[in-house]
Structures are given as structure tokens and as C-alpha cells.
Design an enzyme around this catalytic site. Structure first.
Site, mmCIF file in Angstrom:
data_model
loop_
_atom_site.group_PDB
_atom_site.id
_atom_site.type_symbol
_atom_site.label_atom_id
_atom_site.label_comp_id
_atom_site.label_asym_id
_atom_site.label_seq_id
_atom_site.Cartn_x
_atom_site.Cartn_y
_atom_site.Cartn_z
ATOM 1 C CE LYS A 17 -1.444 6.800 4.920
ATOM 2 N NZ LYS A 17 -0.855 5.481 5.128
ATOM 3 C CG ASP B 103 1.798 2.792 5.753
ATOM 4 O OD1 ASP B 103 0.595 3.019 5.907
ATOM 5 O OD2 ASP B 103 2.248 2.016 4.888
ATOM 6 C CG LEU B 104 -0.423 -1.963 9.698
ATOM 7 C CD1 LEU B 104 0.426 -2.334 10.905
ATOM 8 C CD2 LEU B 104 -1.904 -2.199 10.016
ATOM 9 C CG ASP B 105 -1.897 -2.562 5.257
ATOM 10 O OD1 ASP B 105 -1.756 -3.360 6.187
ATOM 11 O OD2 ASP B 105 -3.001 -2.177 4.843
ATOM 12 C CD GLU C 167 2.827 5.736 3.781
ATOM 13 O OE1 GLU C 167 2.971 4.847 2.938
ATOM 14 O OE2 GLU C 167 1.744 5.943 4.349
ATOM 15 C CG ASP C 168 3.958 0.590 1.692
ATOM 16 O OD1 ASP C 168 3.266 1.346 2.411
ATOM 17 O OD2 ASP C 168 3.464 -0.320 1.014
ATOM 18 C CB THR D 74 -1.385 -6.483 5.265
ATOM 19 O OG1 THR D 74 -0.823 -5.216 5.524
ATOM 20 C CG2 THR D 74 -1.557 -7.262 6.545
ATOM 21 C CE LYS E 135 2.362 -2.371 -2.692
ATOM 22 N NZ LYS E 135 3.773 -2.659 -2.942
ATOM 23 C CB SER F 20 -2.626 2.543 9.084
ATOM 24 O OG SER F 20 -3.247 1.643 8.198
ATOM 25 C CB ALA F 21 -5.210 4.327 4.468
HETATM 26 P P1 B16 Z 1 -8.691 -1.605 4.803
HETATM 27 P P2 B16 Z 1 -1.707 1.587 5.027
HETATM 28 C C1 B16 Z 1 -3.778 0.807 3.499
HETATM 29 O O1 B16 Z 1 -3.000 0.682 4.648
HETATM 30 C C2 B16 Z 1 -3.338 -0.161 2.413
HETATM 31 O O2 B16 Z 1 -2.046 0.176 1.947
HETATM 32 C C3 B16 Z 1 -4.305 -0.098 1.253
HETATM 33 O O3 B16 Z 1 -3.927 -0.988 0.242
HETATM 34 C C4 B16 Z 1 -5.698 -0.431 1.780
HETATM 35 O O4 B16 Z 1 -6.667 -0.364 0.748
HETATM 36 C C5 B16 Z 1 -6.056 0.557 2.898
HETATM 37 O O5 B16 Z 1 -5.100 0.466 3.922
HETATM 38 C C6 B16 Z 1 -7.433 0.294 3.483
HETATM 39 O O6 B16 Z 1 -7.400 -0.915 4.176
HETATM 40 O O7 B16 Z 1 -9.473 -2.183 3.676
HETATM 41 O O8 B16 Z 1 -8.086 -2.628 5.737
HETATM 42 O O9 B16 Z 1 -9.446 -0.525 5.560
HETATM 43 O O10 B16 Z 1 -0.675 1.233 4.017
HETATM 44 O O11 B16 Z 1 -2.150 3.027 5.013
HETATM 45 O O12 B16 Z 1 -1.362 1.061 6.406
HETATM 46 MG MG MG Z 2 1.338 1.215 3.323
#
Ligand code: B16
Ligand code: MG
Length: 217
Positions: free
Chosen positions: A145, A9-11, A169-170, A17, A45, A114-115
Site C-alpha cells: 500500500k 484491513d486488519l491492524d 482502512e485506518d 495490533t 501503519k 492486510s499488509a
Molecule cells: P507484519 P494492516 C500492517 O497491517 C500494519 O498496519 C503495519 O504496521 C505492519 O508493519 C504490517 O501490517 C506488516 O505486519 O510484520 O505482521 O507482517 O494494517 O495492513 O492489516
Molecule cells: Mg491497518
């Protein structure tokens, strides 16, 4: 338990972030006249931007037209982008590179799952793009997710069977997605929050070569 594909996962796993997402959502909440706490941010998240705004408006008990909703989505993202504008390698979470380098040494394919729709530019900013054979981000998935789509797509593109994949994953929703995909889930964060994960570590400094060697057999 030989694992041949690793998905990150990224964030909250590679970079922190989450704090910038929080600041941008809090700014919008404050503009709309209500508070948004860090505790409430937990449920954001791993959740898509659109779903986050829906939850935020539920918290503030605010109704919006489709047009207004879309304008707030854009506003939040613009604020977020300005917060991450100056991001660089110093924002990579501790020992992430150690793990990436270890896996690269053993020619283990790695994917980003990542989302976030901003995942690619963030990876570029922190200079980690080259480690990943596959990048699946919020621009490619239709089901958020805890649906396993993002991770199943990453496994398919790596050419690895889901049961041979590991996911870091976090987010609670992310751990559920990994479990739903039939993958080995590793939580990065607090045990009490990520209780559904197979293993939980506070961060990558707690993951040593011995553990990784056990995973890759
Ligand atoms: P964006 P991940 C997710 O990333 C974040 O955890 C989540 O808080 C955020 O709303 C989502 O990405 C969408 O991000 O607005 O940049 O498209 O944890 O799946 O890497
Ligand atoms: Mg994350």
C-alpha cells in the site's frame, strides 16, 4: 452507489495490533540507542515489515548490512509474536462483529486485505476467520500500500468489480491504495489524518445499519 463486496484491513480496523507493532519497534529502537515515538509510528501503519525497518533505521540514522537487517526483522517479529500470543476475542475493536454480522445477513462477500504476514493467525486467535470469503495478506502481495494490489486481488478473488467494493482502512497508505483501486474508501480513525477517505468514522460504533443499507443499496 450499490456496493457488493466489502474489504477490511486488519491492524487498526478489526483489532488494535498497531499498539503491539509499536511496542516491538520501540524496543528495537531503544536497543539501538534512540527513541521512537507514537507520532512516528503513524507512518508505519499499513506499511510492510521490511519498509518499517528501513524507516526506523533512517530515523535512528543507522546503517546495516543485509544480514544484520534481516536479523532485526526476525527479532522484531519474534517480539511482536510474543506480545500477541495471548490475544483473544476481547481485542476485537468495538462493534466490528455488528458490521460483519449485518453484511453476512445480506450475503455480502467479505475479504481481508492486510499488509501483515501474521494476518491469518491473528484472525484465528480472535475467531473471525469464518466471516471472510477471501483473505489476502502480506504473504501474497508484492507491492505495498498505497499500491492497490492487495485490494484488487481481494476483489478479483471475491468475484466483485473494484468499483463495487468498499474498503475500511485506518492507514493513510491504505486509504490511498483503496482510492487507487477505484474503490470507496472508508477511514477508521481521525478525519484530519485520513482526509483522503470518502467517509471517516472514529470507529465502527459510529456506523449504523442505515449507512450500511445505503452502501449495499
Ligand atoms: P507484519 P494492516 C500492517 O497491517 C500494519 O498496519 C503495519 O504496521 C505492519 O508493519 C504490517 O501490517 C506488516 O505486519 O510484520 O505482521 O507482517 O494494517 O495492513 O492489516
Ligand atoms: Mg491497518
Amino acid at each position: 452507489m450499490k456496493k457488493t463486496g466489502f474489504i477490511f484491513d486488519l491492524d487498526g480496523v478489526i483489532v488494535d495490533t498497531a499498539k503491539y507493532h509499536y511496542l516491538a519497534w520501540r524496543k528495537l529502537a531503544n536497543e539501538l540507542g534512540f527513541e521512537f515515538t507514537q507520532g512516528q509510528n503513524e507512518q508505519f501503519k499499513g506499511v510492510s515489515r521490511k519498509r518499517c525497518l528501513e524507516i526506523l533505521l533512517e530515523i535512528g540514522n543507522i546503517k546495516a548490512s543485509q544480514e544484520q537487517f534481516n536479523r532485526w526483522l526476525i527479532e522484531k517479529n519474534e517480539d511482536y509474536l510474543s506480545l500477541i500470543e495471548k490475544m483473544d476475542e476481547s481485542e476485537i475493536l468495538p462493534d466490528v462483529q455488528k458490521v460483519l454480522q449485518f453484511l453476512r445477513k445480506y450475503h455480502i462477500p467479505m475479504a481481508l486485505g492486510s499488509a501483515s504476514k501474521n494476518a491469518r493467525p491473528i484472525l484465528e486467535k480472535v475467531n473471525l476467520t469464518d466471516y471472510f470469503k477471501v483473505i489476502v495478506d502480506g504473504t501474497q502481495v508484492t507491492k505495498a500500500k498505497p499500491d492497490p494490489e492487495v485490494f484488487l486481488l481481494a476483489a478479483e478473488q471475491m468475484g466483485v468489480r473494484p468499483k463495487e467494493c468498499v474498503v475500511f482502512e485506518d492507514a493513510v497508505a491504505g486509504i490511498e491504495a483503496a482510492n487507487n483501486a477505484g474503490m470507496l474508501s472508508i477511514g477508521i480513525g481521525e478525519k484530519k489524518v485520513l482526509s483522503e477517505a470518502k467517509f471517516v468514522f472514529a470507529n465502527f460504533t459510529e456506523i449504523d445499519d442505515k449507512f450500511l443499507k445505503r452502501l449495499i443499496g
